[in-house]
Design a protein around this motif. Structure first.
Motif, short mmCIF file in Angstrom:
data_model
loop_
_atom_site.label_atom_id
_atom_site.label_comp_id
_atom_site.label_asym_id
_atom_site.label_seq_id
_atom_site.Cartn_x
_atom_site.Cartn_y
_atom_site.Cartn_z
N SER A 152 0.80 -1.22 0.00
CA SER A 152 0.00 0.00 0.00
C SER A 152 0.83 1.28 0.00
O SER A 152 0.26 2.37 -0.02
CB SER A 152 -0.91 0.02 1.23
N THR A 186 -0.80 4.82 1.05
CA THR A 186 -1.00 5.90 0.08
C THR A 186 -1.42 5.41 -1.31
O THR A 186 -1.71 6.25 -2.17
CB THR A 186 0.28 6.74 -0.07
N SER A 187 -1.47 4.11 -1.53
CA SER A 187 -1.86 3.61 -2.85
C SER A 187 -3.33 3.91 -3.12
O SER A 187 -4.11 4.18 -2.20
CB SER A 187 -1.63 2.10 -2.95
N GLU A 188 -3.71 3.85 -4.37
CA GLU A 188 -5.10 4.11 -4.74
C GLU A 188 -6.05 3.15 -4.04
O GLU A 188 -7.10 3.55 -3.52
CB GLU A 188 -5.27 4.01 -6.26
N LEU A 189 -5.70 1.86 -4.01
CA LEU A 189 -6.55 0.87 -3.35
C LEU A 189 -6.66 1.14 -1.85
O LEU A 189 -7.72 0.98 -1.26
CB LEU A 189 -6.01 -0.55 -3.56
N VAL A 219 -6.26 4.08 -0.27
CA VAL A 219 -6.98 5.33 -0.02
C VAL A 219 -8.47 5.18 -0.31
O VAL A 219 -9.32 5.59 0.49
CB VAL A 219 -6.39 6.48 -0.86
N ASN A 220 -8.81 4.57 -1.44
CA ASN A 220 -10.21 4.51 -1.87
C ASN A 220 -10.99 3.33 -1.33
O ASN A 220 -12.21 3.39 -1.23
CB ASN A 220 -10.29 4.50 -3.40
N SER A 221 -10.30 2.24 -0.98
CA SER A 221 -11.01 1.02 -0.59
C SER A 221 -10.52 0.40 0.71
O SER A 221 -10.94 -0.71 1.05
CB SER A 221 -10.87 -0.03 -1.71
N LYS A 278 -7.63 -8.22 -5.09
CA LYS A 278 -8.84 -7.80 -5.79
C LYS A 278 -9.70 -9.03 -6.06
O LYS A 278 -9.20 -10.07 -6.46
CB LYS A 278 -8.50 -7.13 -7.11
#
Length: 73
Positions: free
Chosen positions: A37, A41-44, A46-48, A55
């Motif tokens: 992560s 800070t990774s997109e996954l 932060v968002n999920s 996944k």
């Protein structure tokens, strides 16, 4: 959140749930969360709130079970 705070936060959750799954050594799990992560800070992440880069895709895993997410299947 700085790196130290991320590790402390993740470690608290991992230590809480590790015994449920018979996990005795938590440091590799903490390290994997940091690696996958980018300290949260990774997109996954932060968002999920996904700190391990896993996944789910329908039909991809025969042993996975679908779960309800926000009232949707």
């Amino acid at each position: 959140m700085n790196h130290s705070d991320f590790v402390k936060t993740v470690a608290a959750y991992i230590k809480k749930y590790a015994p449920v799954y018979g996990i005795e050594v938590v440091s590799p799990i903490i390290a994997q969360a940091v690696l996958e992560s980018g300290y949260g800070t990774s997109e996954l992440a932060v968002n999920s709130h996904n700190y391990f880069g896993l996944k789910y895709r329908k039909g991809r895993c025969k042993t996975c079970i679908e779960y309800l997410s926000h009232g949707r299947k």
